[in-house]
Design a protein around this motif. Structure first.
Motif, PDB file in Angstrom:
ATOM      1  N   ARG A 137     -10.812  27.152   5.033  1.00 41.07           N
ATOM      2  CA  ARG A 137     -12.087  27.008   5.759  1.00 41.07           C
ATOM      3  C   ARG A 137     -12.516  28.386   6.251  1.00 41.07           C
ATOM      4  O   ARG A 137     -12.145  28.823   7.332  1.00 41.07           O
ATOM      5  N   VAL A 138     -13.319  29.064   5.424  1.00 42.54           N
ATOM      6  CA  VAL A 138     -13.693  30.453   5.664  1.00 42.54           C
ATOM      7  C   VAL A 138     -15.219  30.573   5.661  1.00 42.54           C
ATOM      8  O   VAL A 138     -15.895  29.953   4.830  1.00 42.54           O
TER       9      VAL A 138
ATOM     10  N   PHE B 192     -17.997  21.056   4.066  1.00 42.11           N
ATOM     11  CA  PHE B 192     -17.252  22.159   4.678  1.00 42.11           C
ATOM     12  C   PHE B 192     -16.368  21.636   5.814  1.00 42.11           C
ATOM     13  O   PHE B 192     -15.203  22.021   5.951  1.00 42.11           O
ATOM     14  N   ARG B 193     -16.919  20.736   6.628  1.00 42.45           N
ATOM     15  CA  ARG B 193     -16.132  20.156   7.730  1.00 42.45           C
ATOM     16  C   ARG B 193     -14.922  19.388   7.205  1.00 42.45           C
ATOM     17  O   ARG B 193     -13.845  19.431   7.789  1.00 42.45           O
ATOM     18  N   GLU B 194     -15.123  18.679   6.092  1.00 40.74           N
ATOM     19  CA  GLU B 194     -14.050  17.846   5.545  1.00 40.74           C
ATOM     20  C   GLU B 194     -13.046  18.637   4.698  1.00 40.74           C
ATOM     21  O   GLU B 194     -12.046  18.088   4.250  1.00 40.74           O
ATOM     22  N   GLY B 195     -13.320  19.920   4.467  1.00 39.67           N
ATOM     23  CA  GLY B 195     -12.407  20.734   3.679  1.00 39.67           C
ATOM     24  C   GLY B 195     -12.628  20.659   2.188  1.00 39.67           C
ATOM     25  O   GLY B 195     -11.864  21.252   1.414  1.00 39.67           O
ATOM     26  N   LYS B 196     -13.653  19.933   1.755  1.00 41.30           N
ATOM     27  CA  LYS B 196     -13.949  19.858   0.323  1.00 41.30           C
ATOM     28  C   LYS B 196     -14.532  21.179  -0.184  1.00 41.30           C
ATOM     29  O   LYS B 196     -14.404  21.516  -1.357  1.00 41.30           O
TER      30      LYS B 196
ATOM     31  N   ILE C 112     -12.553  26.724  11.798  1.00 36.55           N
ATOM     32  CA  ILE C 112     -12.823  27.824  10.864  1.00 36.55           C
ATOM     33  C   ILE C 112     -11.791  28.904  11.166  1.00 36.55           C
ATOM     34  O   ILE C 112     -11.775  29.473  12.255  1.00 36.55           O
ATOM     35  N   SER C 113     -10.921  29.178  10.207  1.00 31.84           N
ATOM     36  CA  SER C 113      -9.800  30.086  10.470  1.00 31.84           C
ATOM     37  C   SER C 113     -10.210  31.552  10.391  1.00 31.84           C
ATOM     38  O   SER C 113      -9.710  32.389  11.144  1.00 31.84           O
ATOM     39  N   HIS C 114     -11.121  31.864   9.463  1.00 36.09           N
ATOM     40  CA  HIS C 114     -11.485  33.257   9.239  1.00 36.09           C
ATOM     41  C   HIS C 114     -13.000  33.410   9.056  1.00 36.09           C
ATOM     42  O   HIS C 114     -13.639  32.577   8.413  1.00 36.09           O
TER      43      HIS C 114
ATOM     44  N   ARG D 194     -18.065  32.123  15.111  1.00 39.87           N
ATOM     45  CA  ARG D 194     -17.856  30.896  14.335  1.00 39.87           C
ATOM     46  C   ARG D 194     -16.394  30.492  14.337  1.00 39.87           C
ATOM     47  O   ARG D 194     -16.070  29.335  14.092  1.00 39.87           O
ATOM     48  N   THR D 195     -15.498  31.465  14.572  1.00 34.89           N
ATOM     49  CA  THR D 195     -14.081  31.155  14.676  1.00 34.89           C
ATOM     50  C   THR D 195     -13.633  31.418  16.103  1.00 34.89           C
ATOM     51  O   THR D 195     -14.370  31.983  16.908  1.00 34.89           O
ATOM     52  N   GLY D 196     -12.419  30.991  16.448  1.00 31.08           N
ATOM     53  CA  GLY D 196     -11.928  31.187  17.806  1.00 31.08           C
ATOM     54  C   GLY D 196     -12.729  30.420  18.837  1.00 31.08           C
ATOM     55  O   GLY D 196     -12.896  30.857  19.966  1.00 31.08           O
TER      56      GLY D 196
END
Length: 489
Positions: A351-352, A395-399, A418-420, A439-441
Motif C-alpha cells: 500500500r504505497v 486501494f483500501r482493500e489492497g487490490k 499506507i506504509s510508504h 498520507r502515511t503516519g
C-alpha cells in the motif's frame, strides 16, 4: 507568536463586510421561499412534525448516493448496534489526563457522544481541543492545520452541536441546508460526508453530498426525497444546483470552507464568492475556515467572510516529523523509475502512494508499473468520479498496491495503513511536501516517506527543510535498487 498576535490584531480592527438585508435578495435562479412551491412542486413546504419529520424519526438520515434513487423514499432504520436509549454516557468512561482534553470536557449531546464513543476517540486532538473551545460558543474560527490532525471532526462536532441545540424551522423546504461545507476536491467531499454520516448516525440529521462527475438527476432525486441538514459539496456542483433553483442557501446557520488555500490554487474563489452571496450575512451565520497555510490571500478572504474569528494554528512541522521517517535519495532523472520499481518489488510493499507534480507524469508512472506487473492506479483531475471511487476502494482493500497521484487529487485521499509515500518529483511548494507525507503516519501510526532528488528538482529540497526546521539526510541508493527492470512477457 508575533505572527499570531499580528493576525489577531488585524482581525480585531478589521472592518466587517457591508451589512446586507436579513433576507438575501432573490435572483432569477434562486426564487424566494414563498414562490418555490409554485415553480417546484417537490419543494412544497412541510410543517415540522416530531412524529413525521424525517429529520426526527429513528430512520437513518444519511443519504447514500451510491444506492438507487428509488430506495430514497423508503424508511430507513437507524444504523445502531443497539437501541439508542440503552446507551448511557456512563458507558463512555474516560479518565482525565494531564495535557489532554476529553470530549466529555465539552457540553455535547448524548447522541453525538455515542457516535464519538463508537469511533473510539476518547481525547481531542490539539486542533479539536482548541477549535471547539471557540466554536461551541458560536464564535467564528480560522484554523491552520495539516490533513490528518482531526480538523474535519472539529468542525463536524461543532456543526452537529449547533443543529441539535437549535430546532429546525417549523416550515421547511426541500433543498434548504442548515449547514454548508465546501471543499475543493471530490474525494475530500466524499470523505467529509462519510465522517459526518458516522457522527450523526444517532441524531436523525440528514447528510448529503454533491460532487461533479456523478449523475446529476440521481443527486437531485435524493435532494427532493428528504430535508437536508448538512450539505457537503464542491463549488461547481453546488452552483449548478443553486442556479437551477434546486438548492437555497438562505437558511444556512453554519458555513465551513475547508482547504481554502487549495481552493485559491484551483481557481475556485469566484465560485465560492457566488455561493457565499446566497447565504445569510456573516453576522447571522457562523463561519469556519480551514487552510494548510495562512497566506495573505487566505487571510484577506477570512477577513471578508468571518466576524471576529478565533485564530488557531497547529504547527506543520510537528505533523510532518513525529510519526514519519523521512529519507531522500539522490538519483539521476533517468534512474528514477528503476529506483521506484525496485523499492516496491524488492520490499514487497502493498500500500504505497507515489506523488508526481504533473498529470502526464502520473499517467506514465502508472502505465509503466502496470506493464511491469505491479498493480497500480492513477488519481488526478482527469479521472472520472465513478472510477475514482472504485479505485480508492481497491486501494483500501489492497487490490491496488500503488496509487499514483497529483497534489490536488492527493488532498482528498484518506486511507489507513499506507506504509510508504514516495515523492517521485519534489513539490515546488514546501507545504505540499507536508501534505504528501501526511498520507502515511496517520493517527499516531508510523510511516516512511522517500523522496527522489534529481538534477531537475533538488532545488526544492532547501525550502522544504526550512519549513521543517531541520535537515533531511540525503543518501545514494544501493546498487541493487538501480538494477534494470525485468521485462514482462
Amino acid at each position: 507568536m508575533t505572527v499570531l498576535k499580528a493576525l489577531k490584531k488585524m482581525f480585531g480592527k478589521a472592518e466587517g463586510e457591508q451589512p446586507s438585508p436579513t433576507s438575501t435578495p432573490a435572483s432569477p435562479a434562486t426564487p424566494r421561499s414563498g414562490d418555490r412551491k409554485h415553480e417546484h412542486p417537490s419543494r412544497t413546504a412541510k410543517t415540522h412534525d416530531p412524529a413525521g419529520d424525517s429529520g426526527s424519526t429513528a430512520a437513518a438520515a444519511v443519504v447514500n448516493q451510491d444506492k438507487p434513487a428509488a430506495k430514497a423514499d423508503k424508511p430507513r432504520r437507524q444504523r445502531a448496534s443497539k437501541p439508542v436509549d440503552s446507551w448511557k454516557l456512563e458507558d463512555f468512561a474516560v479518565e482525565p489526563a494531564e495535557g489532554k482534553t476529553r470530549f466529555h470536557d465539552f457540553k455535547l449531546a448524548p447522541e453525538l457522544m455515542h457516535a464519538i464513543h463508537d469511533l473510539g476517540f476518547p481525547y481531542c486532538t490539539p486542533i479539536q481541543a482548541q477549535v471547539l473551545g471557540f466554536t461551541l460558543k458560536g464564535q467564528d474560527a480560522i484554523g491552520r492545520a495539516q490533513t490528518g490532525t482531526g480538523k474535519t471532526a472539529a468542525f463536524l462536532v461543532s456543526i452537529i452541536t449547533q443543529l441539535l441545540q437549535t430546532p429546525p424551522p417549523k416550515e421547511r423546504y426541500m433543498g434548504e441546508p442548515r449547514a454548508l461545507i465546501i471543499a475543493p476536491t471530490r474525494e475530500l467531499v466524499v470523505q467529509i460526508a462519510k465522517d459526518a454520516a458516522e457522527l450523526t448516525k444517532y441524531t436523525g440529521l440528514n447528510v448529503m453530498q454533491f460532487v461533479g462527475g456523478m449523475d446529476f438527476d440521481k443527486q437531485l432525486k435524493l435532494l427532493e426525497s428528504r430535508f437536508c441538514d448538512i450539505l457537503v459539496a464542491t463549488p461547481g456542483r453546488l452552483l449548478d444546483f443553486n442556479q437551477r433553483g434546486e438548492v437555497h442557501l438562505d437558511m444556512v446557520e453554519v458555513m465551513v470552507l475547508d482547504e481554502a488555500d487549495r481552493m485559491l490554487d484551483m481557481g475556485f474563489i469566484p465560485q465560492v464568492r457566488q455561493i457565499i452571496r446566497q447565504t445569510p450575512p456573516k453576522n447571522e451565520r457562523q463561519t469556519l475556515l480551514f487552510s494548510a497555510t495562512f497566506t495573505d490571500e487566505v487571510m484577506n478572504l477570512a477577513k471578508q467572510w468571518t466576524t471576529d474569528p478565533a485564530i488557531v494554528e497547529i504547527e506543520s512541522e510537528n505533523v510532518a516529523s513525529d510519526t514519519v521517517e523521512q529519507h531522500v535519495y539522490m538519483v539521476a532523472s533517468s534512474d528514477k523509475y528503476k529506483l521506484l520499481y525496485n523499492l516496491i518489488a524488492q520490499n514487497d510493499w502493498i500500500r504505497v502512494m507515489v506523488f508526481a507534480n504533473r498529470k502526464d507524469e502520473v499517467r506514465r508512472i502508472e502505465e509503466r508499473l502496470t506493464r511491469d506487473g505491479i498493480s497500480a492506479a492513477q488519481m488526478s483531475g482527469d479521472v472520472p468520479q465513478h472510477k475514482r471511487i472504485k479505485t480508492l476502494e481497491g486501494f483500501r482493500e489492497g487490490k491496488i498496491r500503488v496509487m499514483v497521484a497529483t497534489d490536488v487529487a492527493g488532498r482528498g485521499i484518506h486511507v489507513d495503513a499506507i506504509s510508504h509515500v514516495i515523492n517521485y518529483t519534489l513539490p515546488d511548494v514546501p507545504d505540499d511536501y507536508v501534505h504528501r507525507i501526511g498520507r502515511t503516519g496517520r493517527a499516531g501510526a508510523s510511516g516512511t516517506s522517500i523522496s527522489f532528488a534529481s538534477e531537475n528538482d533538488a532545488y526544492a529540497l532547501p525550502p522544504i527543510e526550512q519549513l521543517l526546521g531541520r535537515k533531511i539526510n540525503c543518501e545514494m541508493p544501493p546498487e541493487e535498487l538501480l538494477k534494470p527492470v525485468p521485462r514482462k512477457h
